[in-house]
Design a protein around this motif. Structure first.
Motif, PDB file in Angstrom:
ATOM      1  N   ARG A  61       0.762  -1.223  -0.112  1.00 56.83           N
ATOM      2  CA  ARG A  61      -0.112  -0.073  -0.073  1.00 56.83           C
ATOM      3  C   ARG A  61       0.932   1.267   0.144  1.00 56.83           C
ATOM      4  O   ARG A  61       0.835   2.281  -0.884  1.00 56.83           O
ATOM      5  N   CYS A  79      -4.837   9.788  -0.416  1.00 59.26           N
ATOM      6  CA  CYS A  79      -5.199  10.379   1.026  1.00 59.26           C
ATOM      7  C   CYS A  79      -3.844   9.854   1.897  1.00 59.26           C
ATOM      8  O   CYS A  79      -3.113   8.956   1.419  1.00 59.26           O
ATOM      9  N   CYS A  98      -9.619   9.031   3.284  1.00 53.88           N
ATOM     10  CA  CYS A  98     -10.764   8.677   2.713  1.00 53.88           C
ATOM     11  C   CYS A  98     -11.952   7.984   4.020  1.00 53.88           C
ATOM     12  O   CYS A  98     -12.975   8.396   4.258  1.00 53.88           O
ATOM     13  N   CYS A 124     -10.178   7.792  -2.713  1.00 51.19           N
ATOM     14  CA  CYS A 124      -8.929   7.947  -3.409  1.00 51.19           C
ATOM     15  C   CYS A 124      -8.511   6.653  -4.288  1.00 51.19           C
ATOM     16  O   CYS A 124      -8.956   5.474  -3.932  1.00 51.19           O
ATOM     17  N   CYS A 127      -7.303   3.942  -1.867  1.00 49.11           N
ATOM     18  CA  CYS A 127      -8.443   3.264  -1.057  1.00 49.11           C
ATOM     19  C   CYS A 127      -9.194   2.330  -1.775  1.00 49.11           C
ATOM     20  O   CYS A 127      -9.730   1.185  -1.490  1.00 49.11           O
TER      21      CYS A 127
HETATM   22 ZN   LIG Z   1      -8.086   7.442   0.172  1.00 47.09          ZN
END
Ligand SMILES: [Zn+2]
Length: 325
Positions: A61, A79, A98, A124, A127
Motif C-alpha cells: 500500500r 489520501c 477517505c 482515492c 483506497c
Molecule cells: Zn484514500
C-alpha cells in the motif's frame, strides 16, 4: 463492492532477503531481546518466523501511494490514511483520509452506513484498491511462510541496534538495545485481487516490478540497512468468471453502464493486450501469465497513468463532506 464475481488475479511470489529482515512481533520479547522477529506455530510443529499478510499489505500500500504521488503533484491524488479531516498540517492540504472522512460524515449526519458504490466512487485510487475504514478493498494477502529447506535452515541473529544506527548514521539514542534479525531464509506468499479495474493491475504490476528489482523494503529499520529483499514471481494467473475474454479487461469493460455510473469505474484506454488461451476451472476461465505478465499488464499501466492524471479526486469527496452541513 459488487456482489458478484467478475474477474480475479492470483500472484504467488517468494521473498528473498538481501539485507537482514526484522518483522517486529507485537508480543513480549523472547529471551530479553528488545525487538524480536514475529513467529507462529504452524501445524503444531516448531515455532517459526513468518511475515504476516498485514505487513505485506502495508508495504505494498505505501509503495502504491508513492507511485501515485509521483504521477501527480497537485492536488495529490491519494489520501494519508491516518489524517483526520480538519487536522491537515502544512503539506497535507486536501489529503485527509477517505475512511476517516466517511466516519466524520456518518457522525455529522447520524447515518449508520454509506452505500458501498458511493464509498468506492468517492475514495482515492489507493483506497479503491486497498480499502479503508468500513470498506475492505479488493486485495488480500496470505501470511508468508518459510519455503522448502529454510523451514529448518533459516537463521535468526541478535544484532546491537545502536551499532546499526552508528553504521548507517541514523539518529542514535545511545541507549543500548537489541534486535533479532533474520539473516537466512526465504518466504512464499500469495496475493489475491478480486474484481479488478485494469488500472489496478497496472499499479500492482509497477510495485511487483520494483519488488523484483529490490527497490521495496519490508519491516522494521528500512533507513537502517534492514528490510531489502527481491521478489520472485512464481505463478501469475488472471481469471474471468463464467465468460471467455480474449484481451485483458477490467470492470469498466465488463460491467453494465449502470454499474459504471454507480461505482465510477475508470474507462480503459484503447490499448489492448491479448491474453494467452484460458484453461477452464469450474466457472472460471484461467489465463496463466507467469512469464508474460509485464507485457500483458502494460495497458493497465497506461490506464493508471491516465486515471491519476485525470481523476478529480479529492473534489467529489470534499463536496460530499460539505453536503448538507
Ligand atoms: Zn484514500
Amino acid at each position: 463492492m459488487l456482489k458478484k464475481m467478475i474477474n480475479s488475479a492470483q500472484i504467488d511470489f517468494e521473498i528473498i532477503p538481501v539485507d537482514p529482515l526484522l518483522i517486529k512481533s507485537g508480543q513480549a520479547t523472547v529471551g530479553g531481546v528488545d525487538m524480536s522477529f514475529v513467529r507462529t506455530y504452524r501445524f503444531g510443529e516448531k515455532e517459526e518466523p513468518f511475515i504476516p499478510g498485514s505487513s505485506l499489505k502495508g508495504m505494498i500500500r505505501s509503495y502504491s501511494e508513492k507511485i501515485c504521488r509521483s504521477l501527480r503533484d497537485d492536488p495529490v491524488p491519494v489520501c494519508l490514511p491516518y489524517l483526520k479531516p480538519g487536522k491537515e498540517q502544512n503539506g497535507e492540504r486536501r489529503q485527509a483520509s477517505c475512511g476517516l472522512s466517511f466516519e466524520r460524515y456518518k457522525k455529522d449526519h447520524e447515518v449508520k452506513t454509506i452505500p458501498s458504490p458511493e464509498i468506492y466512487s468517492l475514495s482515492c485510487p489507493v483506497c479503491r484498491l486497498f480499502g479503508s475504514h468500513g470498506f475492505i478493498g479488493r486485495l488480500s494477502f496470505s501470511d508468508a511462510y518459510l519455503t522448502g529447506d529454510y523451514k529448518k535452515s533459516h537463521l535468526l541473529e541478535i544484532r546491537d541496534g545502536v551499532a546499526i544506527d552508528r553504521l548507517t548514521g541514523g539518529a542514535a539514542s545511545g541507549a543500548k538495545y537489541d534486535l533479532e534479525v533474520l539473516t537466512r531464509g526465504e518466504f512464499g506468499t500469495t496475493l489475491d485481487i478480486r474484481n479488478f479495474e485494469r488500472w489496478q493491475l497496472g499499479l500492482i504490476a509497477l510495485v511487483l516490478r520494483d519488488m523484483e528489482q529490490g527497490l521495496v523494503r519490508v519491516g522494521f529499520g528500512k533507513s537502517r540497512g534492514l528490510g531489502k529483499f527481491r521478489a520472485k514471481i512464481t505463478n501469475f494467473k488472471i481469471a474471468y468468471y463464467n465468460r471467455k475474454v480474449s484481451h485483458l479487461s477490467g470492470l469498466s469493460e465488463l460491467c453494465s453502464e449502470e454499474e459504471n455510473d454507480d461505482y465510477g469505474f475508470s474507462a480503459e484506454t484503447g490499448d489492448k493486450s491479448p491474453l494467452p488461451e484460458s484453461e477452464p476451472n469450474g466457472l472460471r476461465h484461467e489465463h496463466t501469465i507467469t512469464e508474460t505478465w509485464k507485457e500483458v499488464l502494460t495497458p493497465g499501466v497506461n490506464d493508471l497513468v491516465k486515471f491519476i492524471e485525470t481523476t478529480d479526486w479529492p473534489e467529489p469527496l470534499e463536496r460530499f463532506l460539505e453536503r448538507g452541513r
